[in-house]
Design a protein around this motif. Structure first.
Motif, mmCIF file in Angstrom:
data_model
loop_
_atom_site.group_PDB
_atom_site.id
_atom_site.type_symbol
_atom_site.label_atom_id
_atom_site.label_comp_id
_atom_site.label_asym_id
_atom_site.label_seq_id
_atom_site.Cartn_x
_atom_site.Cartn_y
_atom_site.Cartn_z
ATOM 1 N N ASN A 71 25.754 91.382 -11.932
ATOM 2 C CA ASN A 71 26.039 92.928 -12.384
ATOM 3 C C ASN A 71 25.906 93.814 -11.139
ATOM 4 O O ASN A 71 26.108 95.171 -11.249
ATOM 5 N N LYS A 72 25.862 93.141 -9.896
ATOM 6 C CA LYS A 72 25.786 93.993 -8.601
ATOM 7 C C LYS A 72 24.713 94.976 -8.717
ATOM 8 O O LYS A 72 24.786 96.189 -8.271
ATOM 9 N N SER A 73 23.579 94.662 -9.122
ATOM 10 C CA SER A 73 22.501 95.630 -9.342
ATOM 11 C C SER A 73 21.765 95.512 -8.049
ATOM 12 O O SER A 73 21.349 94.491 -7.540
ATOM 13 N N PRO A 74 20.980 96.577 -7.585
ATOM 14 C CA PRO A 74 20.056 96.780 -6.430
ATOM 15 C C PRO A 74 18.751 96.355 -6.907
ATOM 16 O O PRO A 74 18.258 96.453 -8.290
ATOM 17 N N VAL A 75 18.125 95.633 -6.154
ATOM 18 C CA VAL A 75 16.809 94.868 -6.772
ATOM 19 C C VAL A 75 15.621 94.964 -5.593
ATOM 20 O O VAL A 75 16.101 95.239 -4.350
ATOM 21 N N LYS A 76 14.564 94.560 -5.982
ATOM 22 C CA LYS A 76 13.415 94.762 -5.050
ATOM 23 C C LYS A 76 12.820 93.427 -5.578
ATOM 24 O O LYS A 76 12.407 93.163 -6.734
ATOM 25 N N LEU A 77 12.672 92.715 -4.370
ATOM 26 C CA LEU A 77 11.651 91.462 -4.393
ATOM 27 C C LEU A 77 10.288 91.847 -3.710
ATOM 28 O O LEU A 77 10.059 92.193 -2.579
ATOM 29 N N THR A 78 9.327 91.545 -4.519
ATOM 30 C CA THR A 78 7.929 91.620 -4.437
ATOM 31 C C THR A 78 7.239 90.145 -4.057
ATOM 32 O O THR A 78 7.714 89.152 -4.540
ATOM 33 N N ARG A 79 6.179 90.252 -3.218
ATOM 34 C CA ARG A 79 5.603 88.986 -2.825
ATOM 35 C C ARG A 79 6.237 87.986 -2.402
ATOM 36 O O ARG A 79 6.270 86.818 -2.937
ATOM 37 N N ILE A 80 7.062 88.397 -1.379
ATOM 38 C CA ILE A 80 7.975 87.367 -0.447
ATOM 39 C C ILE A 80 7.138 86.765 0.494
ATOM 40 O O ILE A 80 5.922 87.472 1.117
ATOM 41 N N VAL A 107 19.087 101.707 -3.444
ATOM 42 C CA VAL A 107 18.534 101.228 -2.395
ATOM 43 C C VAL A 107 18.859 101.964 -0.813
ATOM 44 O O VAL A 107 18.350 101.468 -0.084
ATOM 45 N N GLY A 108 19.684 102.969 -0.984
ATOM 46 C CA GLY A 108 20.064 103.656 -0.061
ATOM 47 C C GLY A 108 21.256 103.258 0.738
ATOM 48 O O GLY A 108 21.623 103.925 1.574
ATOM 49 N N PHE A 109 22.159 102.289 0.204
ATOM 50 C CA PHE A 109 23.263 101.721 0.605
ATOM 51 C C PHE A 109 24.109 101.157 -0.553
ATOM 52 O O PHE A 109 23.472 100.819 -1.557
ATOM 53 N N SER A 110 25.335 101.155 -0.415
ATOM 54 C CA SER A 110 26.152 100.577 -1.319
ATOM 55 C C SER A 110 26.397 99.258 -1.409
ATOM 56 O O SER A 110 26.296 98.261 -0.222
ATOM 57 N N PHE A 111 26.827 98.385 -2.502
ATOM 58 C CA PHE A 111 27.043 97.035 -2.469
ATOM 59 C C PHE A 111 28.159 96.721 -1.791
ATOM 60 O O PHE A 111 29.268 97.502 -1.560
ATOM 61 N N ARG A 112 28.211 95.438 -0.962
ATOM 62 C CA ARG A 112 29.336 95.166 -0.149
ATOM 63 C C ARG A 112 29.662 93.576 -0.173
ATOM 64 O O ARG A 112 28.417 92.915 0.049
ATOM 65 N N GLU A 113 30.549 93.195 -0.081
ATOM 66 C CA GLU A 113 30.650 91.621 -0.291
ATOM 67 C C GLU A 113 30.265 91.084 1.034
ATOM 68 O O GLU A 113 30.359 91.267 2.015
ATOM 69 N N SER A 114 29.574 89.960 0.704
ATOM 70 C CA SER A 114 29.024 89.139 1.922
ATOM 71 C C SER A 114 30.202 88.706 2.986
ATOM 72 O O SER A 114 31.023 88.334 2.330
ATOM 73 N N PRO A 115 29.827 88.298 4.257
ATOM 74 C CA PRO A 115 30.622 87.632 5.103
ATOM 75 C C PRO A 115 31.373 86.416 4.400
ATOM 76 O O PRO A 115 32.262 86.159 4.639
ATOM 77 N N GLN A 116 30.282 85.751 3.821
ATOM 78 C CA GLN A 116 30.600 84.407 3.282
ATOM 79 C C GLN A 116 31.488 84.444 1.964
ATOM 80 O O GLN A 116 32.371 83.422 1.774
#
Length: 381
Positions: A71-80, A107-116
């Motif tokens: 979904n290209k959803s912005p997420v937050k990971l807690t307790r990492i 999250v303050g920035f847009s989705f971008r394809e990863s270099p990989q």
């Protein structure tokens, strides 16, 4: 006593706050070689330009990670947990059972394809270092070598085959492994994902991985202007004869964790995987068969190598894949058939098939009876 530098790499830092971004490149479930722990990997985009490696030790969270990636959803990971990375002062993200993945609005920035995941041209691939991941390529197959070979990896025989791919920027050698063999045809175009680079004698080439995806696509743009590419190979020769000796080994691989089984009793109904420790039916393990045969043709005996794809293709055609449960089953079948037609390149069998049985020649007494009957019919006329 360990040095401070060595200690730094093993320290784990609790981060009870959170880390936010976009999920990329969720891997298949993997199993640690040393401790057998299950995990999967991903990338987390933490800014417009920056990506962090993620390892997750909670298999029940993989569906949520995959959905967030899709979904290209912005997420937050807690307790990492954060582990110091080998990438010069950066950190990797570790997630466990207590980690929560929460979808957020932004999250303050847009989705971008990863270099990989980025698409690479062949000229860009040739400029890369060895053991780098290549996300996507779109290429035309310009040559597929006829013969494959079996190599030993972690005590098991694995098949590999060489082909060459090209686009408008150049050609690169591509090494196909196991399940990818037979998926490409010369002259066809494909989109391939999740490959890796290797280097041999100063030249970079591509290799497939167990996560590689190969999908046929429309012809690559500009294919008609590609430079003609040719590889000289030894001639394929066809012989008809018999197999007088055979040695076929069958290796078993767990389809869950992809571990080769160094010990496997084919006589029992169940087998416990030596890595993931799951008990499974014996027939659920993937079988790979290869070996050598002594082929007799006009009193000339040849020692030939037989690869997995050749054996599997023949048994599939004949509806006899059940023989793969044990190597001796295949050996006995090869010795039972009277006449074989084989195609050979460099002492490697590239195709094998049974020669259809012909009617047995008439016995001398049968010919005499037939002649007498013909004479009698002539006298009656």
């Amino acid at each position: 006593m360990s040095s401070p530098a060595k200690k730094l790499k093993t320290d784990v830092f609790e981060d009870e706050s959170c880390i936010s971004g976009f999920i990329h490149n969720v891997s298949a479930v993997r199993v640690g070689v040393r401790n057998g722990a299950k995990y999967f990997n991903a990338l987390l985009q933490v800014s417009r330009e920056e990506f962090r490696h993620v390892v997750v030790f909670a298999m029940e969270k993989r569906t949520a990670f995959i959905q967030a990636e899709k979904n290209k959803s912005p997420v937050k990971l807690t307790r990492i947990k954060r582990r110091v990375s080998n990438d010069g002062g950066k950190f990797d993200v570790q997630c466990g059972k207590s980690t929560e993945l929460l979808v957020v609005t932004e999250v303050g920035f847009s989705f971008r394809e990863s270099p990989q995941s980025a698409k690479k041209t062949m000229s860009e691939v040739k400029a890369m270092a060895a053991r780098q991941q290549v996300g996507t390529i779109e290429v035309k197959i310009c040559h597929v070598e006829v013969a494959s070979e079996m190599v030993e990896i972690m005590g098991a025989k694995v098949e590999t085959q060489t082909c060459y791919v090209q686009d408008g920027t150049g050609q690169v050698k591509l090494q196909l492994w196991a399940g990818q063999i037979g998926q490409v045809l010369c002259g066809h175009s494909y989109r391939m994902r999740n490959l890796s680079t290797r280097e041999y004698l100063g030249s970079v080439f591509l290799t497939t991985t167990r996560n590689t995806e190969i999908v046929e696509t429309k012809e690559v743009a500009g294919a008609s202007s590609f430079v003609q590419f040719e590889v000289e190979e030894e001639q394929v020769t066809t012989y008809i004869g018999s197999i007088v000796r055979a040695e076929i080994a069958v290796s078993k691989k767990c389809t869950k964790c992809q571990a080769w089984q160094l010990e496997f009793n084919s006589a029992v109904k169940f087998h416990r995987c030596q890595r993931c420790k799951l008990l499974q039916k014996a027939e659920y393990y993937q079988c790979t068969a290869s070996g050598r045969v002594a082929f007799l043709q006009d009193n000339n005996e040849m020692d030939l190598t037989v690869t997995n794809s050749v054996i599997s293709c023949y048994l599939e055609k004949e509806g006899m894949r059940h023989l793969l449960i044990e190597g001796q089953n295949v050996e006995e079948h090869l010795l039972t058939v009277d006449t074989w037609k084989v195609q050979i390149q460099r002492d490697v069998v590239v195709k094998i098939e049974k020669v259809a049985e012909t009617a047995q020649s008439e016995k001398p007494e049968d010919k005499e009876i037939a002649g007498a009957m013909a004479a009698l019919e002539s006298e009656e006329m």
